[in-house]
Design a protein around this motif. Sequence first.
Motif: not given
Length: 239
Positions: A66-86
């Motif tokens: 598990v992970r702190h919800p704030v850190a997890r959200l930030i990581s998830c948001y930046r990941y997809f906003l940057a294009g994810g796997l692309n």
Amino acid sequence: MTQLLFVHLAKTGGTSVRKILKASRANSFDCVHHHTLIRFRNGAPMHRGQFQPSELDPYPLAFLMVRHPVARLISCYRYFLAGGLNAQPRDRCFPEDQAAQRFLEELAPNLEQCCQQLPKIAAQLPHFQPMTFWLDALPNPLADRVFTGRQECFDADLHLLFDQLQLPLDPVLLQRSNSSQPAESSPSPSPSASSSLACGESEISDTELSAEALAQLKSFYAEDFRRFNYSLKHATYQP
């Protein structure tokens, strides 16, 4: 019977956990990741299919990170906003991640707006769902023993997992995992940098979230905060 079930929750370090397991003597395990069941044998995927609770074996041990919800959200948001796997150097294009990027750019071009739109975003992009959303869809109990690790204590909790498996963990595998983490994924601070924090707390910095946005985030992830005993006392924001 497979000894280990790994529950891979998005943006908690699960990809690194899987790499370590596959390269270790614990290389035969089952993994549930959202709606998918993957069976690894000797480090190689032998089966991948739609997850059905009835398919799960009786496991001696289940592990999740598990992970702190704030850190997890930030990581998830930046990941997809940057294009994810692309965003990674690959030979193929991932249209779903392209669509996710466009969706976020239009609906929530910054993190503040993301917090305001979390129910709509999570409905479209399941990675944003609370960790408990995925755990509550699994059988209870998952196994004879369930061990919950924390991304903030990644190395220490991987050692504890291997202790429970009664298998050696090569420290080189942890070094490779730590060195391969991308900067946007907000890896755990070094032991010297985090010595003032209890394991399970997270030093959230470099955010521009208002108190209102953090309140919306805490409401959406309320069960994650409660069940895993996280708080916002170490999260910084601009009022």
